[in-house]
Design a protein around this motif. Structure first.
Motif, PDB file in Angstrom:
ATOM      1  N   LEU A  47      44.457  41.630  36.152  1.00 58.51           N
ATOM      2  CA  LEU A  47      44.846  42.210  34.869  1.00 58.51           C
ATOM      3  C   LEU A  47      46.028  43.166  35.053  1.00 58.51           C
ATOM      4  O   LEU A  47      46.960  43.189  34.238  1.00 58.51           O
ATOM      5  CB  LEU A  47      43.657  42.928  34.239  1.00 58.51           C
ATOM      6  CG  LEU A  47      43.889  43.579  32.868  1.00 58.51           C
ATOM      7  CD1 LEU A  47      44.427  42.567  31.862  1.00 58.51           C
ATOM      8  CD2 LEU A  47      42.592  44.202  32.361  1.00 58.51           C
ATOM      9  N   ALA A  48      45.992  43.962  36.113  1.00 60.91           N
ATOM     10  CA  ALA A  48      47.090  44.900  36.358  1.00 60.91           C
ATOM     11  C   ALA A  48      48.416  44.170  36.582  1.00 60.91           C
ATOM     12  O   ALA A  48      49.485  44.665  36.208  1.00 60.91           O
ATOM     13  CB  ALA A  48      46.765  45.778  37.563  1.00 60.91           C
ATOM     14  N   ARG A  49      48.356  42.987  37.182  1.00 67.83           N
ATOM     15  CA  ARG A  49      49.576  42.229  37.469  1.00 67.83           C
ATOM     16  C   ARG A  49      50.017  41.331  36.317  1.00 67.83           C
ATOM     17  O   ARG A  49      51.090  40.725  36.377  1.00 67.83           O
ATOM     18  CB  ARG A  49      49.365  41.363  38.714  1.00 67.83           C
ATOM     19  CG  ARG A  49      49.282  42.146  40.013  1.00 67.83           C
ATOM     20  CD  ARG A  49      49.326  41.196  41.192  1.00 67.83           C
ATOM     21  NE  ARG A  49      48.125  40.358  41.257  1.00 67.83           N
ATOM     22  CZ  ARG A  49      47.108  40.562  42.076  1.00 67.83           C
ATOM     23  NH1 ARG A  49      47.135  41.594  42.916  1.00 67.83           N
ATOM     24  NH2 ARG A  49      46.052  39.758  42.075  1.00 67.83           N
ATOM     25  N   MET A  59      33.285  45.280  34.523  1.00 68.62           N
ATOM     26  CA  MET A  59      31.935  44.781  34.775  1.00 68.62           C
ATOM     27  C   MET A  59      31.927  43.826  35.977  1.00 68.62           C
ATOM     28  O   MET A  59      31.021  43.864  36.811  1.00 68.62           O
ATOM     29  CB  MET A  59      31.404  44.055  33.540  1.00 68.62           C
ATOM     30  CG  MET A  59      31.156  44.931  32.325  1.00 68.62           C
ATOM     31  SD  MET A  59      29.930  46.250  32.587  1.00 68.62           S
ATOM     32  CE  MET A  59      31.039  47.636  32.832  1.00 68.62           C
ATOM     33  N   ALA A  60      32.940  42.964  36.076  1.00 69.54           N
ATOM     34  CA  ALA A  60      33.010  42.040  37.207  1.00 69.54           C
ATOM     35  C   ALA A  60      33.158  42.809  38.514  1.00 69.54           C
ATOM     36  O   ALA A  60      32.513  42.478  39.521  1.00 69.54           O
ATOM     37  CB  ALA A  60      34.187  41.078  37.022  1.00 69.54           C
ATOM     38  N   GLY A  61      33.981  43.842  38.509  1.00 73.78           N
ATOM     39  CA  GLY A  61      34.142  44.643  39.724  1.00 73.78           C
ATOM     40  C   GLY A  61      32.857  45.315  40.156  1.00 73.78           C
ATOM     41  O   GLY A  61      32.526  45.352  41.346  1.00 73.78           O
ATOM     42  N   LEU A  62      32.108  45.828  39.196  1.00 71.23           N
ATOM     43  CA  LEU A  62      30.838  46.486  39.524  1.00 71.23           C
ATOM     44  C   LEU A  62      29.777  45.477  39.937  1.00 71.23           C
ATOM     45  O   LEU A  62      28.936  45.766  40.788  1.00 71.23           O
ATOM     46  CB  LEU A  62      30.355  47.287  38.319  1.00 71.23           C
ATOM     47  CG  LEU A  62      31.150  48.563  38.029  1.00 71.23           C
ATOM     48  CD1 LEU A  62      30.871  49.069  36.618  1.00 71.23           C
ATOM     49  CD2 LEU A  62      30.826  49.648  39.051  1.00 71.23           C
ATOM     50  N   ALA A  63      29.819  44.284  39.353  1.00 67.60           N
ATOM     51  CA  ALA A  63      28.782  43.285  39.626  1.00 67.60           C
ATOM     52  C   ALA A  63      28.961  42.627  40.985  1.00 67.60           C
ATOM     53  O   ALA A  63      27.982  42.401  41.706  1.00 67.60           O
ATOM     54  CB  ALA A  63      28.778  42.216  38.528  1.00 67.60           C
ATOM     55  N   VAL A  64      30.199  42.307  41.343  1.00 69.28           N
ATOM     56  CA  VAL A  64      30.419  41.524  42.567  1.00 69.28           C
ATOM     57  C   VAL A  64      30.966  42.346  43.714  1.00 69.28           C
ATOM     58  O   VAL A  64      31.082  41.851  44.836  1.00 69.28           O
ATOM     59  CB  VAL A  64      31.354  40.322  42.293  1.00 69.28           C
ATOM     60  CG1 VAL A  64      30.793  39.452  41.187  1.00 69.28           C
ATOM     61  CG2 VAL A  64      32.766  40.791  41.926  1.00 69.28           C
ATOM     62  N   GLY A  65      31.338  43.596  43.448  1.00 65.92           N
ATOM     63  CA  GLY A  65      31.754  44.466  44.534  1.00 65.92           C
ATOM     64  C   GLY A  65      33.192  44.306  44.973  1.00 65.92           C
ATOM     65  O   GLY A  65      33.567  44.801  46.033  1.00 65.92           O
ATOM     66  N   ASN A  66      34.014  43.620  44.202  1.00 65.63           N
ATOM     67  CA  ASN A  66      35.450  43.606  44.501  1.00 65.63           C
ATOM     68  C   ASN A  66      36.227  43.794  43.198  1.00 65.63           C
ATOM     69  O   ASN A  66      35.666  43.687  42.109  1.00 65.63           O
ATOM     70  CB  ASN A  66      35.868  42.325  45.225  1.00 65.63           C
ATOM     71  CG  ASN A  66      35.818  41.095  44.343  1.00 65.63           C
ATOM     72  OD1 ASN A  66      36.468  41.035  43.304  1.00 65.63           O
ATOM     73  ND2 ASN A  66      35.034  40.094  44.754  1.00 65.63           N
ATOM     74  N   THR A  67      37.499  44.067  43.331  1.00 68.99           N
ATOM     75  CA  THR A  67      38.294  44.435  42.161  1.00 68.99           C
ATOM     76  C   THR A  67      39.362  43.393  41.845  1.00 68.99           C
ATOM     77  O   THR A  67      40.399  43.715  41.257  1.00 68.99           O
ATOM     78  CB  THR A  67      38.962  45.801  42.394  1.00 68.99           C
ATOM     79  OG1 THR A  67      39.812  45.716  43.556  1.00 68.99           O
ATOM     80  CG2 THR A  67      37.932  46.898  42.591  1.00 68.99           C
ATOM     81  N   GLU A  68      39.126  42.153  42.206  1.00 67.26           N
ATOM     82  CA  GLU A  68      40.152  41.124  41.998  1.00 67.26           C
ATOM     83  C   GLU A  68      40.458  40.901  40.517  1.00 67.26           C
ATOM     84  O   GLU A  68      41.608  40.675  40.136  1.00 67.26           O
ATOM     85  CB  GLU A  68      39.716  39.810  42.654  1.00 67.26           C
ATOM     86  CG  GLU A  68      39.761  39.857  44.174  1.00 67.26           C
ATOM     87  CD  GLU A  68      41.111  40.316  44.694  1.00 67.26           C
ATOM     88  OE1 GLU A  68      42.136  39.721  44.282  1.00 67.26           O
ATOM     89  OE2 GLU A  68      41.161  41.280  45.477  1.00 67.26           O
ATOM     90  N   ALA A  69      39.428  40.942  39.656  1.00 66.93           N
ATOM     91  CA  ALA A  69      39.686  40.753  38.225  1.00 66.93           C
ATOM     92  C   ALA A  69      40.564  41.875  37.679  1.00 66.93           C
ATOM     93  O   ALA A  69      41.461  41.634  36.854  1.00 66.93           O
ATOM     94  CB  ALA A  69      38.373  40.673  37.459  1.00 66.93           C
TER      95      ALA A  69
END
Length: 349
Positions: free
Chosen positions: A95-97, A81-91
């Motif tokens: 999580l992946a790391r 949801m954060a990635g879709l809302a703000v347009g980046n995939t940092e969250a």
């Protein structure tokens, strides 16, 4: 297995989604869960529907329903949801790391990060696709596969069909005897199919579609306009959002196809106990794209859009036999753990 929603309940849930009424959706899902309904898959289904329809959604507000995906996947849903809302995939990257997170959840975060990076809509203009190519290892496929093949021939008379011997001969002629031997030595039709499609697209380009599928309503428009790019789908209706190679379209010699082919061949030289998907299939493709995030001009389409417009797999009897790679590996006690381990080790490098 819990109960499922009835028709009227599904309508109410879809109405809340269409109107962006996430507080009411949250309360509704809570009540349904208390009544024994299996609610964990529902937020993912709703998300796939919104992505597939191109709907305008307040994804920051949709994060309110994260608790309903199950406690182990709340961080994943919130990161999506954060990635879709703000347009980046940092969250999702965090999580992946996260070495304290479950390995599967870390891989799922990778898959969603790949999708959001390459998220695309259907092409509206462009060059036509050269041809449709399909593979079935036997020269005498079952009737359900023959029927599915006819549905592809109806939309693309240039469809090409290869069996095991034909695929090996094609690879030998286009890439040489060593490449043909690598193909011939593979142990299952699924991995032969995975490798053959890459060799074919590298040499000639076109659209590869699994033989156990039928074309969707929008396939004519796609084949008329998609010939200049690389296209595939992602399983956006599931937490495990992998990039799928069952429908893979690319022009001849595209860098992604050539590089992913090299990656698959390297995997085959050093399998490390990994299963077919992790060596040459969707899991391998997802891991490779994450290693090279954003490096390739590639479009990934959401699952619902793929099924409605381009490509839907059929229920085939062979999937209950060892001709299905999942059954084959399950009976031999093969798990996803080696694939997860190797993929996450690559992430750490």
């Amino acid at each position: 297995m819990g109960k499922t929603l009835n028709f009227n309940q599904r309508l109410r849930l879809d109405g809340f989604m269409a109107e962006g009424k996430f507080p009411r959706m949250d309360r509704f899902l809570t009540r349904m869960g208390e009544r024994g309904v299996e609610v964990a898959p529902l937020p993912w289904r709703l998300l796939d529907g919104a992505l597939s329809e191109g709907a305008e959604v307040d994804f920051a507000a949709m994060a309110q329903i994260a608790a309903h995906v199950g406690p182990e996947r709340v961080p994943l849903f919130a990161a999506v949801m954060a990635g879709l809302a703000v347009g980046n995939t940092e969250a999702l990257a965090d999580l992946a790391r996260d070495e304290d997170a479950a390995p599967l959840q870390r891989f799922e975060a990778m898959g969603w990060r790949v999708f959001l990076t390459h998220r695309a809509a259907l092409p509206k203009a462009g060059n036509p696709v050269a041809q449709v190519v399909q593979f079935w290892d036997s020269s005498t496929p079952p009737a359900e596969i023959t029927s599915a093949r006819a549905s592809w021939q109806a939309v693309n008379p240039a469809q090409l069909w290869f069996d095991d011997a034909g695929a090996e001969a094609f690879i030998r002629e286009a890439f040489g005897a060593e490449a043909a031997k690598t193909y011939a030595d593979l142990w299952h039709p699924a991995i032969k199919s995975d490798l053959f499609r890459l060799y074919f697209l590298a040499a000639q380009g076109g659209t590869y579609a699994d033989a156990d599928s039928r074309p969707g309503a929008g396939i004519d428009g796609f084949l008329a306009t998609a010939g200049s790019g690389v296209w595939a789908g992602s399983t956006t209706g599931l937490p495990n959002c992998v990039a799928q190679n069952g429908f893979l379209s690319a022009p001849a010699g595209h860098p992604f196809i050539l590089d992913f082919l090299d990656h698959v061949l390297a995997n085959l030289r050093n399998p490390q106990g990994r299963g077919i998907s992790w060596l040459a299939g969707p899991a391998a493709m997802t891991g490779f794209l994450h290693q090279h995030l954003g490096d390739y001009d590639l479009g990934l389409l959401p699952s619902g859009l793929m099924k409605a417009q381009l490509f839907r797999q059929i229920k085939a009897a062979y999937k209950h036999t060892e001709q299905n790679w999942r059954v084959y590996e399950h009976r031999r006690g093969l798990t996803r753990e080696p694939g997860l381990r190797v993929t996450l080790e690559a992430l750490a490098r």
